[in-house]
Scaffold this motif. Structure first.
Motif, PDB file in Angstrom:
ATOM      1  N   GLU A 365     -14.570  -1.869   6.742  1.00  0.00           N
ATOM      2  CA  GLU A 365     -14.475  -0.716   7.645  1.00  0.00           C
ATOM      3  C   GLU A 365     -13.113  -0.035   7.562  1.00  0.00           C
ATOM      4  OE1 GLU A 365     -17.326  -2.580  11.189  1.00  0.00           O
ATOM      5  OE2 GLU A 365     -15.173  -2.898  11.226  1.00  0.00           O
ATOM      6  N   MET A 366     -12.250  -0.546   6.681  1.00  0.00           N
ATOM      7  CA  MET A 366     -10.858  -0.096   6.723  1.00  0.00           C
ATOM      8  C   MET A 366     -10.555   1.110   5.855  1.00  0.00           C
ATOM      9  SD  MET A 366      -8.750  -3.640   6.961  1.00  0.00           S
ATOM     10  CE  MET A 366      -7.152  -2.867   7.043  1.00  0.00           C
ATOM     11  N   ASP A 367     -11.557   1.748   5.289  1.00  0.00           N
ATOM     12  CA  ASP A 367     -11.316   2.916   4.444  1.00  0.00           C
ATOM     13  C   ASP A 367     -10.478   3.958   5.179  1.00  0.00           C
ATOM     14  OD1 ASP A 367     -12.957   1.576   2.815  1.00  0.00           O
ATOM     15  OD2 ASP A 367     -14.515   3.095   2.669  1.00  0.00           O
ATOM     16  N   GLY A 368      -9.407   4.369   4.549  1.00  0.00           N
ATOM     17  CA  GLY A 368      -8.623   5.485   5.076  1.00  0.00           C
ATOM     18  C   GLY A 368      -7.898   5.220   6.377  1.00  0.00           C
ATOM     19  N   VAL A 369      -7.782   3.959   6.772  1.00  0.00           N
ATOM     20  CA  VAL A 369      -7.165   3.670   8.065  1.00  0.00           C
ATOM     21  C   VAL A 369      -5.671   4.009   8.049  1.00  0.00           C
ATOM     22  CG1 VAL A 369      -6.528   1.253   7.699  1.00  0.00           C
ATOM     23  CG2 VAL A 369      -7.263   2.012   9.959  1.00  0.00           C
ATOM     24  N   GLY A 370      -5.106   4.050   6.834  1.00  0.00           N
ATOM     25  CA  GLY A 370      -3.696   4.399   6.713  1.00  0.00           C
ATOM     26  C   GLY A 370      -3.399   5.811   7.204  1.00  0.00           C
ATOM     27  N   ARG A 371      -4.405   6.681   7.144  1.00  0.00           N
ATOM     28  CA  ARG A 371      -4.142   8.053   7.590  1.00  0.00           C
ATOM     29  C   ARG A 371      -4.231   8.155   9.106  1.00  0.00           C
ATOM     30  NH1 ARG A 371      -7.582  11.286   3.103  1.00  0.00           N
ATOM     31  NH2 ARG A 371      -7.118   9.706   1.527  1.00  0.00           N
ATOM     32  N   ARG A 372      -5.088   7.324   9.707  1.00  0.00           N
ATOM     33  CA  ARG A 372      -5.224   7.376  11.153  1.00  0.00           C
ATOM     34  C   ARG A 372      -4.075   6.607  11.826  1.00  0.00           C
ATOM     35  NH1 ARG A 372      -4.870   6.681  15.594  1.00  0.00           N
ATOM     36  NH2 ARG A 372      -6.333   6.652  17.335  1.00  0.00           N
ATOM     37  N   MET A 373      -3.713   5.455  11.270  1.00  0.00           N
ATOM     38  CA  MET A 373      -2.663   4.632  11.880  1.00  0.00           C
ATOM     39  C   MET A 373      -1.597   4.292  10.847  1.00  0.00           C
ATOM     40  SD  MET A 373      -5.083   2.091  14.140  1.00  0.00           S
ATOM     41  CE  MET A 373      -3.744   1.386  15.077  1.00  0.00           C
ATOM     42  N   PRO A 374      -0.793   5.287  10.448  1.00  0.00           N
ATOM     43  CA  PRO A 374       0.155   5.036   9.344  1.00  0.00           C
ATOM     44  C   PRO A 374       1.174   3.932   9.633  1.00  0.00           C
ATOM     45  CG  PRO A 374       0.563   7.167  10.391  1.00  0.00           C
ATOM     46  CD  PRO A 374      -0.735   6.666  10.940  1.00  0.00           C
ATOM     47  N   TRP A 375       1.702   3.893  10.856  1.00  0.00           N
ATOM     48  CA  TRP A 375       2.781   2.919  11.096  1.00  0.00           C
ATOM     49  C   TRP A 375       2.253   1.498  11.114  1.00  0.00           C
ATOM     50  CZ3 TRP A 375       7.420   4.353  10.054  1.00  0.00           C
ATOM     51  CH2 TRP A 375       7.747   5.701  10.164  1.00  0.00           C
ATOM     52  N   THR A 376       1.127   1.292  11.777  1.00  0.00           N
ATOM     53  CA  THR A 376       0.515  -0.035  11.750  1.00  0.00           C
ATOM     54  C   THR A 376       0.215  -0.443  10.315  1.00  0.00           C
ATOM     55  OG1 THR A 376      -0.509   0.372  13.892  1.00  0.00           O
ATOM     56  CG2 THR A 376      -1.453  -1.370  12.560  1.00  0.00           C
ATOM     57  N   THR A 377      -0.274   0.521   9.529  1.00  0.00           N
ATOM     58  CA  THR A 377      -0.651   0.186   8.163  1.00  0.00           C
ATOM     59  C   THR A 377       0.571  -0.068   7.289  1.00  0.00           C
ATOM     60  OG1 THR A 377      -2.559   1.602   8.536  1.00  0.00           O
ATOM     61  CG2 THR A 377      -2.195   0.850   6.311  1.00  0.00           C
ATOM     62  N   ILE A 378       1.663   0.619   7.591  1.00  0.00           N
ATOM     63  CA  ILE A 378       2.893   0.309   6.846  1.00  0.00           C
ATOM     64  C   ILE A 378       3.315  -1.129   7.143  1.00  0.00           C
ATOM     65  CG2 ILE A 378       5.385   0.765   6.788  1.00  0.00           C
ATOM     66  CD1 ILE A 378       4.731   3.749   6.969  1.00  0.00           C
ATOM     67  N   ALA A 379       3.248  -1.516   8.422  1.00  0.00           N
ATOM     68  CA  ALA A 379       3.588  -2.898   8.774  1.00  0.00           C
ATOM     69  C   ALA A 379       2.657  -3.866   8.060  1.00  0.00           C
ATOM     70  CB  ALA A 379       3.504  -3.092  10.285  1.00  0.00           C
ATOM     71  N   PHE A 380       1.364  -3.575   8.084  1.00  0.00           N
ATOM     72  CA  PHE A 380       0.395  -4.445   7.407  1.00  0.00           C
ATOM     73  C   PHE A 380       0.721  -4.534   5.921  1.00  0.00           C
ATOM     74  CE2 PHE A 380      -3.540  -5.590   5.346  1.00  0.00           C
ATOM     75  CZ  PHE A 380      -4.087  -6.527   6.195  1.00  0.00           C
ATOM     76  N   THR A 381       1.052  -3.385   5.323  1.00  0.00           N
ATOM     77  CA  THR A 381       1.363  -3.363   3.888  1.00  0.00           C
ATOM     78  C   THR A 381       2.564  -4.248   3.581  1.00  0.00           C
ATOM     79  OG1 THR A 381       0.552  -1.103   3.816  1.00  0.00           O
ATOM     80  CG2 THR A 381       1.886  -1.839   1.961  1.00  0.00           C
ATOM     81  N   ILE A 382       3.590  -4.153   4.409  1.00  0.00           N
ATOM     82  CA  ILE A 382       4.785  -4.969   4.165  1.00  0.00           C
ATOM     83  C   ILE A 382       4.434  -6.454   4.279  1.00  0.00           C
ATOM     84  CG2 ILE A 382       7.027  -5.594   5.120  1.00  0.00           C
ATOM     85  CD1 ILE A 382       7.388  -2.616   5.819  1.00  0.00           C
TER      86      ILE A 382
END
Lengths: 498, 582
Positions: A365-382
């Motif tokens: 379900e996570m398609d494109g979630v980086g655009r909706r929640m960029p900061w959370t996704t940056i944290a997740f990415t790190i």
């Protein structure tokens, strides 16, 4: 009371007293409860800072009282305990903040936060325990105080997960009790001592000590999720996100791993363990766990389940580092206590944010979630890149030292385990990142909530950003004097003879 | 410290810091459009450092990573020069090429990070800085390759990402052996006199993936067509050269004679030069043809390293020739890639003529026509043959011209594919693509002549016999290409079916898919568990290997939740551990 006892008890009681007080609060007194929680967490951090300063200046912290002849409860602060207590109190603060935001408006919060505080009390107790008996007491306390958190939601699935959790941890605890009793009968009361506490017993009872070592490993291996004793962990992910964060990064799994570190370095002493020949089997067990956990993580669609199997794998790096003889591997293993903690807690915070804000529970379900929640996704990415071991993040540092330690110790097979594990980590984390950043978002999210100014509630956003920043700093400034690595280096230096 | 050395150090530091800072600043929405306009300038300090910074300039930052050391040596200077030019041209080109792309910010972030990593690994003086930069570049380049999201691109980026990660893990293991073995992280101090065979093998294979060495090359013809044009240009122009630089930095070249390593390099290199051309001439996408050409060209460069492995005493001379060839290939290949955009959209007569001339110049250079940078580079590389033992000298001397024939055929194939005018030219707007492309073409024309000593090569070159030596492969290549085109028209066959882009990689991939069903995505299982195969989800519904395997393990784990089994598990662990002791 001496100032040394004051600090040690302060660290314990700051969360214990908070927890007890919160049990008696009415459900509706939200502000008071939040205030108490955060005050307790802050006071604990202040005590820990005092402890750090004291230890740095050479103050010896020690209190003990005898319960029965031969049974002494003792708290102290050696390099190892300071390391773990700092980790758990700092992360507790952020987890509390996160939990307040996460559980806003949900029922039975007083019960939740009460046990939450007790759970942390048990964890710092484990960190500060100066002998085996004290360690055992807090270890069992931890089991009891976490159970209500695992079953908090009260659903059938949660209750079942709770039963499995109890089955495993009580079983492990029993084995541990047996091992402690047996060891005491041979060697007398065992206080944690750098480079080993067994002394002359090593020469007189080698066979029993070998058996005992593995009794201990089996007992501690339940909480640290060594295969095949890991079965409870992926089930326990039904608990709310802050509990998962606590279980995986701060308290339970960490306590098990910390126990193994204590066992190898401060009960047996790493040189003695090497002489007894017990390290290689432990390393193999850790290696199997690392690869197995990653393989299992690969096929999970449930995000938290994927993270849970990833924990199975990652926590065993600590055991692996402890089981490879040599200061470099020790350094890598011990520093991973902290590094795994900050990375995994970041991932669980982010996973919780997705679930709470958008209703996303599955990787698919996570398609494109980086655009909706960029900061959370940056944290997740790190966090995810750190887990894979991408430089210059924290995970890279620990893996590098374990790898170099293994090469220096002539255990080249460990590098193969680490390489395979890194690739598997990449195989289950990078597709998530690909989905989040590269695929277009869906028309509507599964269950989106109104969030106001930021992409989600600020109490949910701040903790992952802070821990992600720690992941970056712990890696980039690993060689500075204030990094986890610098402290781990002190510990590793003391565990090996001149 | 003098003013000059302060300037050198500032340039070296700025070369890395500026792209990092620009990438980070793109997080601020208000700055984005201005920053993307300015992105090409992020390469300016690197170019300036390559041109004016003093050799041996060192910057030491003890508190960062594991003591960061930046160091500019002559090898680094050449790499820095062509890399910064290519990144600047690519960023300049991307501004127009992606003008209407909704996610162009992501592209620029990735491009700047790739630039930061690439420049960082060139000037890295210690292992940690090198590897960190290398890894950053690898991940960022995967982001560039995955920019589009159609099925083909997703397949290609999956292959690319997998190989990148495998390469990095192998390299890290190899470097760890070196660091532990020699007890230092300083690259210059890794005194490599007594090489460890395992470390050499790991370094060879790990960087071989990046360099596109034969058998590890198959990601190139997949990734290049998938990536947007400016990304392909830097991928082929500079990133694969990072593999080469890794070999130069970490193999014991110039320290010890390694006949086996030399034989591996020369065999793989010659094979790549010939087989790459054969696989390339049958392709139908100009970017795929150019990718195979890169495989060939890296093969030719590898023969140079092979000579170095056999003759450590002559390594400095050999290295110089390798560097000339590398710089020449980087600029020419970059110019060819960037030319594809204008070529597809050229409409007017002037545009068409410009495209034809502008594509012909780098193509002739790669084929080694007289008076081009290619002629210079090839002469330089060939001069190494005298250093080889008899048998190798003969073999390499025989096969290298065949490689040149192949390259010519590849270039003709590529030109016929892009040769304007095209019927659909209206659909490809070219505004803003001309200037960066033509600048790079100009760099191809003048660039290599700026290297010291190059005019001497020119004087040696201009005798009728030598000109003939350079021209006959061109003619033979043209004949070969003509024959190939006749085959295509007469039998109306599609030869790219015989050799799919990605050749052995595709074949191996099909085999793996058949064995484990990796491409099959998830169907929900009856017990509520779901499996997902992340990249290809949603195509077919047959349970694949991963799913069946996952279910099997689930059954085992289900059992682990029952009371008696918990006890049994504890006992098993105890027993197993104890048995392992006895």
């Amino acid at each position: 009371m001496s100032s040394s006892a004051f600090v040690l008890l302060g660290i314990l009681l700051s969360s214990f007293a908070t927890g007890c007080a919160i049990f008696f609060l009415r459900e509706g007194s939200h502000r008071l409860r939040t205030g108490l929680n955060l005050a307790g967490a802050t006071v604990k951090i202040l005590f820990v800072v005092a402890l750090l300063r004291g230890v740095y200046q050479g103050v010896v912290y020690q209190i003990s009282f005898t319960v029965a002849p031969g049974v002494t409860l003792a708290l102290g602060a050696d390099a190892n305990s300071v390391f773990f207590v700092t980790l758990s109190s700092v992360l507790w603060f952020w987890t509390t903040l996160y939990a307040v935001g996460y559980l806003e408006g949900s029922p039975r919060r007083s019960r939740f936060f009460g046990f939450f505080s007790l759970c942390v009390t048990a964890t710092v107790g484990i960190a500060l325990a100066a002998n085996l008996v004290t360690f055992l007491v807090f270890y069992e306390l931890l089991t009891i105080s976490t159970f209500p958190l695992v079953v908090h939601r009260g659903t059938r699935k949660a209750l079942r997960a709770g039963r499995v959790y109890l089955a495993y941890t009580v079983g492990g605890g029993t084995v541990l009790l047996l091992a402690v009793a047996w060891l005491q009968s041979i060697a007398g009361p065992v206080a944690f001592t750098e480079r080993g506490a067994l002394g002359a017993v090593v020469d007189t009872h080698p066979v029993q000590l070998k058996i005992l070592f593995f009794l201990f490993v089996a007992g501690l291996g339940v909480k640290s999720a060594l295969v095949p004793l890991h079965g409870w962990l992926p089930r326990a992910m039904v608990a709310p996100a802050p509990v998962s964060a606590l279980l995986h990064a701060v308290a339970v799994v960490k306590a098990g791993a910390f126990g193994i570190v204590r066992l190898v370095y401060d009960v047996y002493g790493v040189e003695t363990a090497q002489q007894l020949g017990v390290l290689r089997p432990l390393a193999i067990l850790a290696g199997v766990t690392i690869v197995y956990g990653s393989v299992r993580a690969l096929v999970q669609d449930d995000l938290k389940k994927r993270l849970a199997y990833s924990t199975v794998s990652q926590v065993s790096y600590i055991t692996l580092g402890a089981a490879v003889f040599g200061p470099l591997a020790t350094l890598g293993g011990i520093v991973h206590l902290v590094h795994q903690g900050i990375m995994k807690i970041t991932l669980f915070f982010a996973a919780g944010n997705y679930a709470e804000t958008l209703g996303i529970h599955r990787v698919s379900e996570m398609d494109g979630v980086g655009r909706r929640m960029p900061w959370t996704t940056i944290a997740f990415t790190i966090g995810a890149l750190g887990m894979i071991g991408v430089p210059p993040l924290a995970g890279f540092v620990s893996k590098l030292y374990i790898k170099q330690g293994a090469i220096a110790a002539g255990e080249a097979w460990v590098t193969l385990v680490l390489a395979v594990s890194s690739l598997l980590n990449a195989a289950y984390f990078l597709p998530i990142l690909y989905r989040a950043w590269f695929l277009p978002p869906p028309e509507a999210w599964p269950a989106e909530r109104e969030t106001g100014r930021f992409e989600t509630h600020w109490m949910l956003l701040l903790p992952p950003l802070f821990t992600a920043l720690m992941v970056v700093l712990a890696g980039v400034f690993a060689e500075s004097g204030l990094s986890p690595l610098a402290w781990a280096r002190i510990i590793a230096g003391r565990e090996y003879g001149p | 410290m003098t003013a000059g050395s302060a300037l050198s150090e500032a340039l070296l530091l700025g070369a890395i810091v500026l792209p990092w800072a620009a990438a980070a600043a793109l997080a601020a929405p208000g700055l984005r459009s201005r920053l993307m306009t300015l992105a090409p300038f992020a390469g300016l300090p690197a170019l300036a450092a390559a041109l004016v910074a003093a050799s041996g300039t060192t910057v030491s930052v003890p508190w960062l990573l594991k003591h960061v050391i930046l160091l500019l040596d002559d090898t680094g200077r050449v790499f820095l020069g062509f890399s910064s030019i290519l990144y600047m041209a690519a960023a300049w080109y991307a501004r127009s090429y992606l003008r209407d792309d909704p996610v162009k910010v992501r592209f620029f972030v990735m491009l700047l990070l790739a630039m930061a990593g690439n420049i960082g690994l060139i000037v890295a003086g210690d292992v940690a800085t090198f590897f960190t930069s290398f890894a950053v570049m690898g991940l960022a380049s995967a982001g560039l390759v995955s920019h589009r999201i159609d099925d083909e691109t997703r397949r290609a980026s999956r292959v690319y990402l997998s190989l990148t990660m495998i390469g990095e893990v192998v390299i890290l293991t190899g470097l760890s052996f070196l660091v532990v073995g020699y007890g230092t992280t300083e690259i210059a101090a890794l005194h490599r006199a007594a090489p460890d065979d395992l470390a050499v093998l790991l370094v060879l294979v790990g960087f071989g993936i990046k360099a596109g060495a034969l058998t590890l090359h198959f990601w190139l013809p997949l990734a290049h067509p998938a990536a947007p044009i400016p990304a392909s240009a830097v991928l082929s122009g500079t990133m694969i050269k990072a593999g080469l630089l890794g070999w130069i930095r970490f193999l014991p070249l110039g320290e010890a004679a390694m006949p086996t390593l030399g034989a591996v390099f020369m065999t793989a290199g010659l094979a790549a030069a010939i087989l790459g051309a054969l696989a390339g001439v049958v392709q139908r996408n100009p970017k795929t043809v150019l990718a195979y050409s890169s495989v060939c060209q890296m093969g030719i460069i590898m023969t140079g390293l092979g000579v170095g492995a056999v003759r450590p005493d002559a390594w400095p001379t050999i290295l110089a020739t390798v560097l000339v060839y590398t710089a020449h290939h980087a600029l020419a290949k970059g110019a060819l890639f960037l030319g594809i955009g204008p070529a597809a959209g050229a409409r007017t007569r002037i545009e068409t003529a410009t495209v034809r001339i502008g594509m012909l110049i780098p193509a002739l250079a790669l084929a080694g026509a007289p008076l081009t940078s290619g002629a210079l580079a090839k002469t330089a590389l060939k001069s190494n043959l005298a250093l080889l033992p008899e048998g190798w000298a003969w073999a390499v001397g025989l096969l290298l011209p065949i490689g040149a024939v192949g390259t010519t055929a590849l270039m003709i194939r590529m030109l016929t594919l892009v040769w304007p005018p095209h019927d659909d030219a209206e659909d490809h707007p070219t505004a803003g693509l001309w200037a960066p492309w033509l600048s790079l073409v100009a760099a191809v024309v003048v660039g290599v002549w700026l290297l010291p000593g190059s005019l001497e090569w020119l004087r040696l070159k201009l005798t009728p016999a030598k000109i003939w030596l350079a021209v006959w492969p061109l003619l033979a290549g043209a004949a070969l290409a003509a024959a190939g085109s006749r085959i295509r028209t007469r039998w109306s066959a599609d030869p790219s079916r015989w050799v799919p882009p990605g050749d052995i990689g595709v074949l191996v991939g099909r085999l793996v898919t058949r064995l484990v069903g990796a491409d099959r995505p998830a169907a929900p299982a009856p017990d509520g568990h779901e499996y997902c195969d992340d990249v290809t989800a949603g195509r077919s519904r047959t349970p694949g290997f991963r799913e069946r395997f996952g279910r099997g393990l689930d059954a085992v784990e289900g059992a682990l939740g029952r009371w008696p089994v918990v006890g049994l598990a504890l006992l098993t662990v105890l027993a197993a551990l104890f048995v392992s002791l006895v």
